[in-house]
Design a protein around this motif. Structure first.
Motif, PDB file in Angstrom:
ATOM      1  N   ALA A 187       9.833   1.188  -7.595  1.00 62.48           N
ATOM      2  CA  ALA A 187      10.248  -0.217  -7.698  1.00 62.48           C
ATOM      3  C   ALA A 187      11.585  -0.437  -7.004  1.00 62.48           C
ATOM      4  CB  ALA A 187      10.336  -0.632  -9.163  1.00 62.48           C
ATOM      5  N   MET A 188      12.536   0.471  -7.206  1.00 59.04           N
ATOM      6  CA  MET A 188      13.848   0.340  -6.579  1.00 59.04           C
ATOM      7  C   MET A 188      13.749   0.419  -5.053  1.00 59.04           C
ATOM      8  SD  MET A 188      16.001  -0.293  -8.926  1.00 59.04           S
ATOM      9  CE  MET A 188      17.547  -0.044  -8.057  1.00 59.04           C
ATOM     10  N   LYS A 189      12.778   1.178  -4.573  1.00 57.04           N
ATOM     11  CA  LYS A 189      12.637   1.359  -3.128  1.00 57.04           C
ATOM     12  C   LYS A 189      11.904   0.199  -2.467  1.00 57.04           C
ATOM     13  CE  LYS A 189      10.920   4.664   0.327  1.00 57.04           C
ATOM     14  NZ  LYS A 189      10.258   5.983   0.540  1.00 57.04           N
ATOM     15  N   TYR A 190      10.858  -0.304  -3.111  1.00 60.18           N
ATOM     16  CA  TYR A 190       9.974  -1.263  -2.438  1.00 60.18           C
ATOM     17  C   TYR A 190      10.030  -2.696  -2.981  1.00 60.18           C
ATOM     18  CZ  TYR A 190       7.709   2.783  -0.265  1.00 60.18           C
ATOM     19  OH  TYR A 190       7.440   3.916   0.467  1.00 60.18           O
ATOM     20  N   SER A 191      10.331  -2.886  -4.262  1.00 62.49           N
ATOM     21  CA  SER A 191      10.198  -4.216  -4.857  1.00 62.49           C
ATOM     22  C   SER A 191      11.246  -5.179  -4.315  1.00 62.49           C
ATOM     23  CB  SER A 191      10.326  -4.140  -6.376  1.00 62.49           C
ATOM     24  OG  SER A 191      10.136  -5.424  -6.944  1.00 62.49           O
ATOM     25  N   GLN A 192      10.819  -6.399  -4.038  1.00 63.58           N
ATOM     26  CA  GLN A 192      11.715  -7.457  -3.570  1.00 63.58           C
ATOM     27  C   GLN A 192      12.045  -8.471  -4.666  1.00 63.58           C
ATOM     28  OE1 GLN A 192      13.070  -7.617  -0.210  1.00 63.58           O
ATOM     29  NE2 GLN A 192      12.495  -5.518  -0.697  1.00 63.58           N
ATOM     30  N   ASP A 193      11.656  -8.156  -5.908  1.00 60.70           N
ATOM     31  CA  ASP A 193      12.010  -8.997  -7.040  1.00 60.70           C
ATOM     32  C   ASP A 193      13.532  -9.005  -7.175  1.00 60.70           C
ATOM     33  OD1 ASP A 193      12.529 -10.097  -9.537  1.00 60.70           O
ATOM     34  OD2 ASP A 193      10.717  -9.263 -10.420  1.00 60.70           O
ATOM     35  N   PRO A 194      14.190 -10.176  -7.194  1.00 61.66           N
ATOM     36  CA  PRO A 194      15.661 -10.226  -7.265  1.00 61.66           C
ATOM     37  C   PRO A 194      16.237  -9.501  -8.481  1.00 61.66           C
ATOM     38  CG  PRO A 194      14.756 -12.392  -6.759  1.00 61.66           C
ATOM     39  CD  PRO A 194      13.590 -11.527  -7.102  1.00 61.66           C
TER      40      PRO A 194
ATOM     41  N   GLN B  83       0.827  -1.203   0.000  1.00 60.41           N
ATOM     42  CA  GLN B  83       0.000   0.000   0.000  1.00 60.41           C
ATOM     43  C   GLN B  83       0.869   1.262   0.000  1.00 60.41           C
ATOM     44  OE1 GLN B  83      -3.120  -1.349  -1.089  1.00 60.41           O
ATOM     45  NE2 GLN B  83      -3.594   0.580  -0.089  1.00 60.41           N
ATOM     46  N   GLN B  84       2.010   1.209   0.704  1.00 61.86           N
ATOM     47  CA  GLN B  84       2.926   2.356   0.689  1.00 61.86           C
ATOM     48  C   GLN B  84       3.429   2.617  -0.736  1.00 61.86           C
ATOM     49  OE1 GLN B  84       6.117   1.923   3.579  1.00 61.86           O
ATOM     50  NE2 GLN B  84       4.709   1.042   5.085  1.00 61.86           N
ATOM     51  N   ALA B  85       3.801   1.526  -1.418  1.00 63.36           N
ATOM     52  CA  ALA B  85       4.275   1.669  -2.791  1.00 63.36           C
ATOM     53  C   ALA B  85       3.166   2.211  -3.692  1.00 63.36           C
ATOM     54  CB  ALA B  85       4.771   0.315  -3.316  1.00 63.36           C
ATOM     55  N   TYR B  86       1.961   1.700  -3.505  1.00 65.47           N
ATOM     56  CA  TYR B  86       0.819   2.134  -4.329  1.00 65.47           C
ATOM     57  C   TYR B  86       0.490   3.604  -4.063  1.00 65.47           C
ATOM     58  CZ  TYR B  86      -3.804   1.891  -6.516  1.00 65.47           C
ATOM     59  OH  TYR B  86      -4.903   2.103  -7.317  1.00 65.47           O
ATOM     60  N   THR B  87       0.587   4.009  -2.801  1.00 64.05           N
ATOM     61  CA  THR B  87       0.343   5.411  -2.454  1.00 64.05           C
ATOM     62  C   THR B  87       1.392   6.316  -3.097  1.00 64.05           C
ATOM     63  OG1 THR B  87      -0.675   4.774  -0.353  1.00 64.05           O
ATOM     64  CG2 THR B  87       0.130   7.038  -0.527  1.00 64.05           C
TER      65      THR B  87
ATOM     66  N   PRO C  44      -3.919  -1.628  -8.879  1.00 62.64           N
ATOM     67  CA  PRO C  44      -3.740  -1.741  -7.428  1.00 62.64           C
ATOM     68  C   PRO C  44      -3.021  -3.036  -7.082  1.00 62.64           C
ATOM     69  CG  PRO C  44      -6.019  -1.193  -7.997  1.00 62.64           C
ATOM     70  CD  PRO C  44      -5.337  -1.562  -9.276  1.00 62.64           C
ATOM     71  N   PRO C  45      -2.485  -3.149  -5.888  1.00 60.93           N
ATOM     72  CA  PRO C  45      -1.781  -4.380  -5.499  1.00 60.93           C
ATOM     73  C   PRO C  45      -2.673  -5.609  -5.657  1.00 60.93           C
ATOM     74  CG  PRO C  45      -1.379  -2.645  -3.902  1.00 60.93           C
ATOM     75  CD  PRO C  45      -2.437  -2.123  -4.822  1.00 60.93           C
TER      76      PRO C  45
ATOM     77  N   GLY D 258       2.792 -13.281  -2.786  1.00 66.36           N
ATOM     78  CA  GLY D 258       2.912 -11.930  -2.258  1.00 66.36           C
ATOM     79  C   GLY D 258       2.028 -10.967  -3.022  1.00 66.36           C
ATOM     80  N   TYR D 259       2.384  -9.679  -2.945  1.00 68.27           N
ATOM     81  CA  TYR D 259       1.600  -8.638  -3.615  1.00 68.27           C
ATOM     82  C   TYR D 259       2.359  -8.126  -4.835  1.00 68.27           C
ATOM     83  CZ  TYR D 259      -1.580  -8.614   0.336  1.00 68.27           C
ATOM     84  OH  TYR D 259      -2.499  -8.984   1.283  1.00 68.27           O
ATOM     85  N   HIS D 260       1.602  -7.886  -5.893  1.00 67.20           N
ATOM     86  CA  HIS D 260       2.171  -7.446  -7.159  1.00 67.20           C
ATOM     87  C   HIS D 260       1.514  -6.132  -7.582  1.00 67.20           C
ATOM     88  CE1 HIS D 260       3.625 -11.660  -7.953  1.00 67.20           C
ATOM     89  NE2 HIS D 260       2.580 -11.926  -7.179  1.00 67.20           N
ATOM     90  N   ILE D 261       2.332  -5.198  -8.052  1.00 71.02           N
ATOM     91  CA  ILE D 261       1.819  -3.986  -8.687  1.00 71.02           C
ATOM     92  C   ILE D 261       2.387  -3.963 -10.098  1.00 71.02           C
ATOM     93  CG2 ILE D 261       1.687  -1.476  -8.635  1.00 71.02           C
ATOM     94  CD1 ILE D 261       2.193  -1.607  -5.625  1.00 71.02           C
ATOM     95  N   ILE D 262       1.496  -3.911 -11.079  1.00 66.78           N
ATOM     96  CA  ILE D 262       1.897  -4.001 -12.477  1.00 66.78           C
ATOM     97  C   ILE D 262       1.550  -2.703 -13.203  1.00 66.78           C
ATOM     98  CG2 ILE D 262       1.405  -5.146 -14.670  1.00 66.78           C
ATOM     99  CD1 ILE D 262       1.076  -7.725 -13.193  1.00 66.78           C
ATOM    100  N   MET D 263       2.490  -2.245 -14.027  1.00 69.93           N
ATOM    101  CA  MET D 263       2.272  -1.069 -14.862  1.00 69.93           C
ATOM    102  C   MET D 263       2.531  -1.446 -16.320  1.00 69.93           C
ATOM    103  SD  MET D 263       4.184   2.645 -14.721  1.00 69.93           S
ATOM    104  CE  MET D 263       3.665   4.003 -15.784  1.00 69.93           C
TER     105      MET D 263
END
Length: 647
Positions: free
Chosen positions: A169-176, A153-157, A211-212, A218-223
């Motif tokens: 993405a650089m701040k929140y994403s945990q994708d390796p 939700q923080q990332a989405y906000t 939205p997530p 886990g949770y995914h946000i796609i653009m």
């Protein structure tokens, strides 16, 4: 013959009860929509009033014959009932599974396959095995979904506050892979992502994000960042100069120099396959010469796909390029454009749909539809009491009445069926022999099983297409039965009447230009060609060919009108062979050896004309019977409605 005859008449038959009446007969009504559907199925050319009138007469005759068959109670014959029941059983499979949903999903997959879409992705996992990226979060994962959701939700906000997607993405994403791709996962196409994420992606406009979404990881946000016409699939070979697990700068430089040397050799005509066998670190490269399995969009990292997909023609080779795995040199073998023919939808996509997570969705959707259509109603509401009674049964092998429940207690209803406690315990006892599930899961399966069974037994009520197809088959079957009794058998059994008809119409049965021939049917073209090289030995022993060749060569002798002879050419002379004609259904080959020729006209004997005589006499019997039917079942056509069809 029966199947062909029925098929011809099935296509002129369909039902619609809610339209203007075109004609009536003995209390029965036929509407204009039913007639029009039949007419347009059978008449793709002439739509004139005359064509419609002629077809109307044929359609009326069909209806009267079926009416006669029913009045003769031919539909009660055991053979008729069995035929209809067998047809119904075969047809059930199409209507009692998720075929409709599978077709819909196949079409959706086809439509999505026509374009590739580019995506960026933020991933916040709560599964400890979902990521290996080290961050400030404990072990790089969240131990509970609430914490993961809070960060999502923080990332989405942040995105809603117009922050750059890459920065978020650089701040929140945990994708390796985010460290290298900054959230850009490149182009994808149908079947690249899990179906739920694919749905989100293909329903976004370029520049929009969703939205997530919570998956099981886990949770995914796609653009969505772009789209293009679908690339299709690529066949390619590669030389991979692989990196060690943690390569040094010197090791990378050495691989780079080797790659440059190999590329120089290749562009000067060096053998790519031989170099791949010798130098490529890819598994199986020594055996395959670097050949890769065919791949499409979304299969490899964007940098790899971009390099390979940019090759313009088959045989082109990329310059050396780097990925985290090493340095690659790739040769384009063949590009396969995406299929655009809608006629190939089922061929291309049905199997993929069935192997994908969408198949489960299709089954679940169909099960919901069945429950809704059949009117499932839960009657016994106390699950805890039901589970206790079930335990009691399993422990004592009989139902011991408890408060509010016994073997006759109705648990739920499906349509007109009421399902009792004894039905449930019988199912539980049988099911637990092979699997053990919680009672609530077993009950879901039990309800679905009973609903599906009820739906199958009452398909005519729930699906008009099914009802119509069964009715069409039944009437076609009846038509065959009544025609056999009233026309075909009568003509075939009465030789005296046939001979009399022949004697009265001898002028109809004359030979024109004709030939006495031996007609060959050969199993395959190669054998036919061998026979034709030296035909005389086969001419001499044509009567025994079928037996001596185990049916591979069949021959028969007869006289034919020239127009009836296959493969006819301009030279019709004794001793000549006609051209070979191949039967597309089985690959067999027909040709004819000419024994002698006749100019004509000559009178055909009764035996020579027997088939034609029988056909003509059957037509006489049928016309006479139809005249009787029209008197018995007076037909009244609504000319005003008919004129509206023509207009």
């Amino acid at each position: 013959m029966k199947q062909i005859f029925i098929a011809v008449f099935l296509v002129i038959y369909s039902i619609n009860l809610y339209a203007q009446t075109l004609f009536t007969y003995k209390g029965e009504k036929v509407d204009k929509e039913e007639f029009l559907r039949a007419f347009y199925k059978n008449n793709t050319g002439d739509k004139s009033e005359q064509a419609m009138r002629e077809y109307l007469n044929l359609f009326i005759a069909f209806k009267l014959k079926v009416k006669a068959a029913k009045d003769m109670r031919l539909d009660t014959l055991a053979g008729q009932k069995n035929d209809v029941q067998n047809f119904r059983a075969q047809l059930e499979e199409e209507y009692t599974n998720d075929e409709k949903m599978i077709r819909s999903l196949s079409r959706e997959a086809f439509e999505r396959s026509q374009k590739d879409i580019r995506l960026s992705h933020i991933f916040i996992p709560f599964d400890k095995n979902a990521t290996r990226r080290a961050t400030s979060y404990t072990n790089g994962v969240f131990s509970d979904t609430a914490a993961a959701f809070a960060v999502a939700q923080q990332a989405y906000t942040a995105l809603n506050n117009k922050e750059n997607f890459t920065a978020v993405a650089m701040k929140y994403s945990q994708d390796p892979s985010v460290e290298t791709n900054k959230g850009d996962i490149g182009y994808i196409t149908v079947f690249t992502l899990p179906y739920a994420l694919e749905n989100i992606a293909y329903n976004l406009n370029t520049g929009d994000y969703a939205p997530p979404y919570k998956s099981n990881l886990g949770y995914h946000i796609i653009m969505k960042t772009g789209e293009r016409p679908a690339f299709g699939r690529m066949s390619a070979a590669q030389i991979l100069l692989a990196y060690a697990t943690q390569p040094t700068a010197a090791e990378k430089a050495a691989q780079s120099r080797l790659a440059d040397s190999l590329y120089s050799i290749i562009i000067k005509g060096g053998d790519f396959e031989a170099l791949a066998r010798q130098y490529s670190g890819e598994r199986n490269a020594a055996a395959t010469g670097g050949l890769m399995p065919d791949f499409g969009v979304g299969r490899y990292e964007p940098v790899f796909e971009n390099a390979v997909f940019s090759l313009q023609k088959d045989g082109d080779v990329t310059k050396p390029f780097e990925t985290p795995f090493g340095i690659h040199i790739v040769k384009r073998i063949k590009h396969q454009p995406v299929a655009t023919d809608t006629l190939q939808i089922n061929t291309l996509f049905k199997d993929q749909v069935l192997q994908d997570s969408r198949e489960k969705m299709a089954r679940e959707q169909f099960a919901k539809e069945v429950l809704n259509k059949t009117g499932y109603k839960k009657i016994f509401q106390n699950d805890e009491e039901l589970w206790n009674a079930t335990d009691s049964f399993l422990n004592n092998n009989r139902i011991i009445p408890l408060k509010g429940i016994n073997e006759k207690t109705v648990l739920f209803s499906i349509g007109a069926d009421q399902v009792t406690m004894s039905d449930w315990t019988a199912y539980v006892q049988e099911t637990r022999r092979t699997t053990i599930l919680p009672y609530n899961e077993m009950m879901k399966q039990f309800v679905a099983l009973r609903a599906n069974s009820y739906y199958r037994r009452n398909l005519e009520k729930y699906d008009s297409r099914f009802r119509d197809q069964v009715a069409e088959f039944s009437d076609g079957n009846l038509l065959f039965e009544v025609m056999e009794r009233k026309v075909w058998n009568k003509a075939g059994e009465d030789k005296t009447t046939l001979k009399k008809y022949y004697d009265e119409h001898t002028s109809k049965y004359m030979w024109g230009e004709s030939a006495g021939v031996i007609f060959f049917t050969v199993a395959d073209k190669t054998t036919a060609e061998e026979i034709r090289k030296d035909i005389q030995p086969y001419i001499k022993k044509w009567k025994g060919l079928s037996e001596s060749t185990s049916g591979k060569i069949i021959a028969d002798s007869a006289r034919f009108d020239i127009a009836q002879i296959p493969g006819i050419n301009t030279s019709i002379q004794p001793g000549k062979l006609t051209e070979m004609v191949t039967d597309s259904s089985d690959g067999s080959v027909n040709f004819v050896y000419i024994i002698n020729t006749y100019k004509g006209p000559d009178q055909k004997s009764f035996e020579e004309a027997r088939g034609l005589v029988m056909n003509d006499y059957q037509a006489v019997l049928e016309e006479k019977w139809l005249t009787e039917l029209k008197k018995k079942y007076p037909v009244k056509v609504n000319e005003k409605v008919f004129k509206s069809l023509v207009q």
